[in-house]
Design a protein around this motif. Structure first.
Motif, PDB file in Angstrom:
ATOM      1  N   LEU A  97       3.713  -0.247  10.300  1.00 15.41           N
ATOM      2  CA  LEU A  97       4.014  -1.790  10.505  1.00 15.41           C
ATOM      3  C   LEU A  97       3.953  -2.246   9.099  1.00 15.41           C
ATOM      4  CD1 LEU A  97       4.605  -3.720  12.442  1.00 15.41           C
ATOM      5  CD2 LEU A  97       2.190  -4.093  12.738  1.00 15.41           C
ATOM      6  N   ALA A  98       3.177  -1.980   8.297  1.00  9.75           N
ATOM      7  CA  ALA A  98       3.363  -2.730   7.033  1.00  9.75           C
ATOM      8  C   ALA A  98       4.362  -2.278   5.922  1.00  9.75           C
ATOM      9  CB  ALA A  98       1.838  -2.421   6.164  1.00  9.75           C
ATOM     10  N   ALA A  99       4.693  -0.818   6.042  1.00 11.10           N
ATOM     11  CA  ALA A  99       5.847  -0.008   5.283  1.00 11.10           C
ATOM     12  C   ALA A  99       7.187  -0.846   5.914  1.00 11.10           C
ATOM     13  CB  ALA A  99       5.744   1.351   5.713  1.00 11.10           C
ATOM     14  N   TRP A 100       7.214  -1.037   7.282  1.00  6.37           N
ATOM     15  CA  TRP A 100       8.540  -1.503   7.871  1.00  6.37           C
ATOM     16  C   TRP A 100       8.579  -3.181   7.152  1.00  6.37           C
ATOM     17  CZ3 TRP A 100       9.649  -6.169  10.598  1.00  6.37           C
ATOM     18  CH2 TRP A 100      10.789  -6.027  10.906  1.00  6.37           C
ATOM     19  N   GLY A 101       7.412  -4.059   7.192  1.00  6.96           N
ATOM     20  CA  GLY A 101       7.608  -5.258   6.528  1.00  6.96           C
ATOM     21  C   GLY A 101       7.895  -5.293   5.354  1.00  6.96           C
ATOM     22  N   ARG A 102       7.404  -4.393   4.405  1.00  7.09           N
ATOM     23  CA  ARG A 102       7.738  -4.412   2.997  1.00  7.09           C
ATOM     24  C   ARG A 102       9.195  -4.029   2.878  1.00  7.09           C
ATOM     25  NH1 ARG A 102       5.243  -0.204   0.726  1.00  7.09           N
ATOM     26  NH2 ARG A 102       5.918  -0.999  -1.347  1.00  7.09           N
ATOM     27  N   ARG A 103       9.854  -3.240   3.661  1.00  5.70           N
ATOM     28  CA  ARG A 103      11.118  -2.714   3.560  1.00  5.70           C
ATOM     29  C   ARG A 103      12.246  -3.961   4.100  1.00  5.70           C
ATOM     30  NH1 ARG A 103       9.187   2.330   4.244  1.00  5.70           N
ATOM     31  NH2 ARG A 103       9.439   2.389   6.477  1.00  5.70           N
ATOM     32  N   HIS A 104      11.632  -4.707   5.096  1.00  2.00           N
ATOM     33  CA  HIS A 104      12.748  -5.443   5.697  1.00  2.00           C
ATOM     34  C   HIS A 104      12.472  -6.941   5.804  1.00  2.00           C
ATOM     35  CE1 HIS A 104      14.738  -2.174   7.255  1.00  2.00           C
ATOM     36  NE2 HIS A 104      13.602  -1.596   7.743  1.00  2.00           N
ATOM     37  N   LEU A 105      11.278  -7.335   5.161  1.00  2.97           N
ATOM     38  CA  LEU A 105      10.951  -8.800   5.058  1.00  2.97           C
ATOM     39  C   LEU A 105      10.839  -9.501   3.817  1.00  2.97           C
ATOM     40  CD1 LEU A 105       8.074  -8.745   7.817  1.00  2.97           C
ATOM     41  CD2 LEU A 105      10.555  -9.436   8.011  1.00  2.97           C
ATOM     42  N   ASP A 106      11.325 -10.684   3.523  1.00  3.85           N
ATOM     43  CA  ASP A 106      11.276 -11.481   2.434  1.00  3.85           C
ATOM     44  C   ASP A 106      10.151 -12.019   2.087  1.00  3.85           C
ATOM     45  OD1 ASP A 106      14.016 -10.365   1.647  1.00  3.85           O
ATOM     46  OD2 ASP A 106      14.661 -12.239   2.724  1.00  3.85           O
ATOM     47  N   ASP A 107       9.737 -12.725   1.177  1.00  8.51           N
ATOM     48  CA  ASP A 107       8.823 -13.653   0.872  1.00  8.51           C
ATOM     49  C   ASP A 107       7.211 -13.005   1.055  1.00  8.51           C
ATOM     50  OD1 ASP A 107      10.624 -15.689  -0.020  1.00  8.51           O
ATOM     51  OD2 ASP A 107      10.831 -16.168   2.042  1.00  8.51           O
ATOM     52  N   LEU A 108       7.057 -11.904   0.832  1.00 11.43           N
ATOM     53  CA  LEU A 108       6.035 -11.218   0.849  1.00 11.43           C
ATOM     54  C   LEU A 108       4.913 -11.458  -0.328  1.00 11.43           C
ATOM     55  CD1 LEU A 108       6.841  -7.848   2.680  1.00 11.43           C
ATOM     56  CD2 LEU A 108       5.939  -9.930   3.655  1.00 11.43           C
ATOM     57  N   ALA A 109       3.736 -11.695  -0.278  1.00  9.88           N
ATOM     58  CA  ALA A 109       2.835 -11.763  -1.527  1.00  9.88           C
ATOM     59  C   ALA A 109       2.490 -10.543  -2.046  1.00  9.88           C
ATOM     60  CB  ALA A 109       1.486 -12.652  -1.098  1.00  9.88           C
ATOM     61  N   PRO A 110       2.784 -10.266  -3.358  1.00  9.68           N
ATOM     62  CA  PRO A 110       2.580  -8.998  -3.891  1.00  9.68           C
ATOM     63  C   PRO A 110       1.273  -8.507  -3.767  1.00  9.68           C
ATOM     64  CG  PRO A 110       4.060 -10.227  -5.299  1.00  9.68           C
ATOM     65  CD  PRO A 110       3.369 -10.830  -4.147  1.00  9.68           C
ATOM     66  N   GLU A 111       0.064  -9.455  -3.767  1.00 11.08           N
ATOM     67  CA  GLU A 111      -1.148  -9.021  -3.804  1.00 11.08           C
ATOM     68  C   GLU A 111      -1.617  -8.606  -2.472  1.00 11.08           C
ATOM     69  OE1 GLU A 111      -1.038 -13.460  -3.276  1.00 11.08           O
ATOM     70  OE2 GLU A 111       0.110 -11.981  -4.491  1.00 11.08           O
ATOM     71  N   LEU A 112      -0.851  -9.021  -1.057  1.00 10.63           N
ATOM     72  CA  LEU A 112      -0.960  -8.975  -0.131  1.00 10.63           C
ATOM     73  C   LEU A 112      -0.431  -7.452   0.512  1.00 10.63           C
ATOM     74  CD1 LEU A 112      -1.141 -12.349   1.814  1.00 10.63           C
ATOM     75  CD2 LEU A 112      -3.223 -10.867   0.739  1.00 10.63           C
ATOM     76  N   THR A 113       0.506  -6.970  -0.457  1.00 11.71           N
ATOM     77  CA  THR A 113       1.267  -5.685   0.024  1.00 11.71           C
ATOM     78  C   THR A 113       0.757  -4.509  -0.822  1.00 11.71           C
ATOM     79  OG1 THR A 113       2.891  -6.203  -1.691  1.00 11.71           O
ATOM     80  CG2 THR A 113       3.203  -7.142   0.469  1.00 11.71           C
ATOM     81  N   VAL A 114       0.131  -4.661  -1.667  1.00 12.74           N
ATOM     82  CA  VAL A 114      -0.658  -3.649  -2.530  1.00 12.74           C
ATOM     83  C   VAL A 114      -1.421  -2.501  -1.705  1.00 12.74           C
ATOM     84  CG1 VAL A 114      -2.575  -4.814  -3.457  1.00 12.74           C
ATOM     85  CG2 VAL A 114      -1.680  -3.215  -4.953  1.00 12.74           C
ATOM     86  N   ARG A 115      -2.028  -2.885  -0.876  1.00 13.00           N
ATOM     87  CA  ARG A 115      -2.899  -1.875  -0.119  1.00 13.00           C
ATOM     88  C   ARG A 115      -1.757  -1.136   0.756  1.00 13.00           C
ATOM     89  NH1 ARG A 115      -7.769  -6.045   1.425  1.00 13.00           N
ATOM     90  NH2 ARG A 115      -5.984  -7.503   1.671  1.00 13.00           N
ATOM     91  N   ALA A 116      -1.066  -1.872   1.308  1.00 20.51           N
ATOM     92  CA  ALA A 116       0.043  -1.142   2.160  1.00 20.51           C
ATOM     93  C   ALA A 116       0.758  -0.082   1.538  1.00 20.51           C
ATOM     94  CB  ALA A 116       1.087  -2.082   2.861  1.00 20.51           C
ATOM     95  N   ALA A 117       1.322  -0.680   0.140  1.00 20.47           N
ATOM     96  CA  ALA A 117       1.996   0.379  -0.590  1.00 20.47           C
ATOM     97  C   ALA A 117       1.096   1.431  -1.014  1.00 20.47           C
ATOM     98  CB  ALA A 117       2.360  -0.466  -1.928  1.00 20.47           C
TER      99      ALA A 117
END
Length: 174
Positions: A97-117
């Motif tokens: 779910l997080a990978a899909w969000g990282r690929r397809h959604l804008d305006d994500l906070a980098p600090e909130l995506t680092v764990r998902a990555a």
């Protein structure tokens, strides 16, 4: 009173269990943020969940067998919430779910995506290691958060990204 199901479709039934996005966010916060008390869940919520919604979702998640509730041995008026095996098995779903969000959604906070990555890049082997660590923390073995475990690595990456984001914006986002 027996609740009537809309259908026996596994996707529908899973959606009925979680009910709404707050339920998944509560599980996320217990799982990835190690927030195990009502106070931690309310005060550290990025999305600003209200106390009444949190209380309702915690009750539902306990009733559905996704969380357990136990007395805090260190504080008579505090309750500790723990993941169950059913919720621990959601790790791969959260990663996807997080990978899909990282690929397809804008305006994500980098600090909130680092764990998902990190989890996405680590693949199923890292997910399984994380799930084993969660089993130790939440299901009663001697494993505790800290050291060089997956949860500690995810937390360190989050904190580093958080500090960088705060330095870049001059603000203190959580």
């Amino acid at each position: 009173m027996t609740r009537r199901l809309r259908s026996g479709c596994p996707i529908n039934r899973a959606i009925e269990v979680f009910g709404d996005s707050w339920s998944l966010l509560v599980i996320r916060d217990v799982m990835f943020g190690n927030r195990r008390t009502f106070g931690a869940l309310i005060s550290e919520s990025e999305e600003g969940i209200s106390t009444s919604v949190l209380a309702s979702r915690l009750e539902r998640l306990v009733d559905q067998g996704l969380l357990t509730r136990s007395e805090d041995p260190d504080h008579a008026q505090r309750v500790i919430y723990s993941l169950t095996e059913r919720s621990i098995q959601l790790v791969p779903i959260f990663v996807h779910l997080a990978a899909w969000g990282r690929r397809h959604l804008d305006d994500l906070a980098p600090e909130l995506t680092v764990r998902a990555a990190l989890l996405e890049e680590g693949g199923p082997e890292l997910w399984e290691a994380f799930m084993e660590e969660l089993r130790g923390i939440h299901l009663g073995s001697a494993c505790e958060p800290g050291g060089d475990g997956v949860l500690a690595r995810l937390d360190a990456a989050f904190r580093e990204a958080f500090e960088e984001a705060g330095a870049e914006t001059g603000s203190g986002v959580r």
